[in-house]
Motif scaffolding. Structure first.
Motif, mmCIF file in Angstrom:
data_model
loop_
_atom_site.group_PDB
_atom_site.id
_atom_site.type_symbol
_atom_site.label_atom_id
_atom_site.label_comp_id
_atom_site.label_asym_id
_atom_site.label_seq_id
_atom_site.Cartn_x
_atom_site.Cartn_y
_atom_site.Cartn_z
ATOM 1 N N LEU A 37 31.318 35.370 56.920
ATOM 2 C CA LEU A 37 32.448 36.289 56.774
ATOM 3 C C LEU A 37 33.690 35.611 56.202
ATOM 4 C CD1 LEU A 37 32.074 38.257 60.137
ATOM 5 C CD2 LEU A 37 31.323 38.963 57.830
ATOM 6 N N GLY A 38 33.616 34.294 55.977
ATOM 7 C CA GLY A 38 34.738 33.574 55.378
ATOM 8 C C GLY A 38 35.815 33.150 56.353
ATOM 9 N N VAL A 39 35.485 33.121 57.632
ATOM 10 C CA VAL A 39 36.452 32.680 58.647
ATOM 11 C C VAL A 39 36.406 31.159 58.717
ATOM 12 C CG1 VAL A 39 37.033 32.740 61.103
ATOM 13 C CG2 VAL A 39 36.191 34.814 59.969
ATOM 14 N N GLY A 40 37.551 30.517 58.626
ATOM 15 C CA GLY A 40 37.616 29.057 58.701
ATOM 16 C C GLY A 40 37.509 28.566 60.128
ATOM 17 N N ARG A 41 37.546 27.242 60.300
ATOM 18 C CA ARG A 41 37.453 26.685 61.641
ATOM 19 C C ARG A 41 38.243 25.393 61.759
ATOM 20 N NH1 ARG A 41 31.300 24.613 61.263
ATOM 21 N NH2 ARG A 41 31.127 26.530 60.116
ATOM 22 N N ILE A 42 38.586 25.078 62.974
ATOM 23 C CA ILE A 42 39.243 23.823 63.324
ATOM 24 C C ILE A 42 38.448 23.228 64.475
ATOM 25 C CG2 ILE A 42 41.319 22.758 64.266
ATOM 26 C CD1 ILE A 42 42.884 25.147 63.065
ATOM 27 N N SER A 43 38.079 21.982 64.378
ATOM 28 C CA SER A 43 37.376 21.312 65.476
ATOM 29 C C SER A 43 38.407 20.635 66.356
ATOM 30 C CB SER A 43 36.385 20.281 64.933
ATOM 31 O OG SER A 43 35.385 20.914 64.173
ATOM 32 N N ASP A 44 38.499 21.063 67.600
ATOM 33 C CA ASP A 44 39.416 20.477 68.565
ATOM 34 C C ASP A 44 38.599 20.028 69.771
ATOM 35 O OD1 ASP A 44 41.305 19.751 70.421
ATOM 36 O OD2 ASP A 44 42.452 21.606 70.309
ATOM 37 N N MET A 56 38.348 37.254 65.570
ATOM 38 C CA MET A 56 37.632 38.315 66.271
ATOM 39 C C MET A 56 37.751 39.657 65.551
ATOM 40 S SD MET A 56 35.900 37.143 68.854
ATOM 41 C CE MET A 56 35.335 36.177 67.471
ATOM 42 N N ILE A 57 38.875 39.885 64.888
ATOM 43 C CA ILE A 57 39.010 41.105 64.074
ATOM 44 C C ILE A 57 38.044 41.050 62.903
ATOM 45 C CG2 ILE A 57 40.561 42.356 62.513
ATOM 46 C CD1 ILE A 57 42.834 41.628 64.525
ATOM 47 N N ALA A 58 37.971 39.895 62.248
ATOM 48 C CA ALA A 58 37.023 39.735 61.136
ATOM 49 C C ALA A 58 35.599 39.941 61.628
ATOM 50 C CB ALA A 58 37.179 38.354 60.499
ATOM 51 N N TYR A 59 35.278 39.410 62.810
ATOM 52 C CA TYR A 59 33.942 39.574 63.378
ATOM 53 C C TYR A 59 33.676 41.041 63.715
ATOM 54 C CZ TYR A 59 29.945 39.164 66.440
ATOM 55 O OH TYR A 59 28.713 39.323 67.012
ATOM 56 N N ALA A 60 34.645 41.702 64.341
ATOM 57 C CA ALA A 60 34.465 43.106 64.711
ATOM 58 C C ALA A 60 34.229 43.978 63.482
ATOM 59 C CB ALA A 60 35.681 43.600 65.494
ATOM 60 N N VAL A 86 32.721 25.354 75.359
ATOM 61 C CA VAL A 86 33.742 26.362 75.081
ATOM 62 C C VAL A 86 33.923 26.506 73.579
ATOM 63 C CG1 VAL A 86 36.207 26.907 75.304
ATOM 64 C CG2 VAL A 86 34.999 25.882 77.218
ATOM 65 N N GLU A 87 33.967 27.729 73.131
ATOM 66 C CA GLU A 87 34.399 28.030 71.773
ATOM 67 C C GLU A 87 35.616 28.929 71.894
ATOM 68 O OE1 GLU A 87 30.923 28.832 72.368
ATOM 69 O OE2 GLU A 87 30.249 26.904 71.635
ATOM 70 N N VAL A 88 36.647 28.650 71.118
ATOM 71 C CA VAL A 88 37.884 29.423 71.162
ATOM 72 C C VAL A 88 38.048 30.105 69.808
ATOM 73 C CG1 VAL A 88 40.392 29.317 71.423
ATOM 74 C CG2 VAL A 88 38.917 27.791 72.777
ATOM 75 N N PHE A 89 38.346 31.399 69.837
ATOM 76 C CA PHE A 89 38.508 32.175 68.615
ATOM 77 C C PHE A 89 39.902 32.778 68.560
ATOM 78 C CE2 PHE A 89 34.076 32.500 69.978
ATOM 79 C CZ PHE A 89 33.428 32.009 68.862
ATOM 80 N N THR A 90 40.495 32.804 67.379
ATOM 81 C CA THR A 90 41.774 33.482 67.210
ATOM 82 C C THR A 90 41.539 34.983 67.173
ATOM 83 O OG1 THR A 90 41.640 33.533 64.802
ATOM 84 C CG2 THR A 90 42.697 31.582 65.805
ATOM 85 N N MET A 91 42.607 35.729 67.367
ATOM 86 C CA MET A 91 42.510 37.178 67.275
ATOM 87 C C MET A 91 42.050 37.586 65.875
ATOM 88 S SD MET A 91 45.328 40.207 67.923
ATOM 89 C CE MET A 91 45.768 39.538 69.486
ATOM 90 N N GLN A 92 42.551 36.895 64.859
ATOM 91 C CA GLN A 92 42.157 37.206 63.485
ATOM 92 C C GLN A 92 40.661 36.983 63.274
ATOM 93 O OE1 GLN A 92 44.734 35.275 64.389
ATOM 94 N NE2 GLN A 92 46.567 36.007 63.358
ATOM 95 N N THR A 136 28.599 30.536 64.493
ATOM 96 C CA THR A 136 28.961 29.612 63.418
ATOM 97 C C THR A 136 28.584 30.196 62.068
ATOM 98 O OG1 THR A 136 28.714 27.642 64.794
ATOM 99 C CG2 THR A 136 28.536 27.328 62.424
ATOM 100 N N HIS A 137 27.343 30.615 61.933
ATOM 101 C CA HIS A 137 26.861 31.105 60.648
ATOM 102 C C HIS A 137 27.447 32.467 60.282
ATOM 103 C CE1 HIS A 137 24.184 27.738 61.145
ATOM 104 N NE2 HIS A 137 23.959 27.820 59.850
#
Length: 84
Positions: free
Chosen positions: A46-53, A14-18, A6-12, A40-41
């Motif tokens: 695009l400069g989106v950060g991440r949190i490993s949970d 996904m907006i950056a990705y879109a 599972v990978e979980v993405f915030t709305m922000q 990941t790449h």
């Protein structure tokens, strides 16, 4: 690197990705990448950060899988009802 069932993405995210995925498609050598490696790449690009949970998935391999744990978002690799 994203890894797992599972990978979980915030709305922000996904907006950056879109808004910026076209840049990834044009500027990254993504042709032979799997989806987790690509995301990941691309998100890094695009400069989106991440949190490993690693507690969100009960995987019965690395972290164990108590199917009664209400804090788990999914369970893997349980392929049948009986394996639960």
């Amino acid at each position: 690197m994203m890894f797992g069932a599972v990978e979980v993405f915030t709305m922000q995210a996904m907006i950056a990705y879109a808004m910026g995925s076209w840049k990834c498609g044009q500027q990254l050598p993504w042709g032979s990448w799997g989806e987790d490696y690509y995301m990941t790449h691309c998100l890094d690009f695009l400069g989106v950060g991440r949190i490993s949970d690693f507690g969100i998935v009960g995987d019965n391999v690395c972290t164990g899988a108590n199917c009664g744990d209400p804090w788990k978002g999914s369970y893997h690799p349980f392929k049948t009802i009986d394996s639960w």
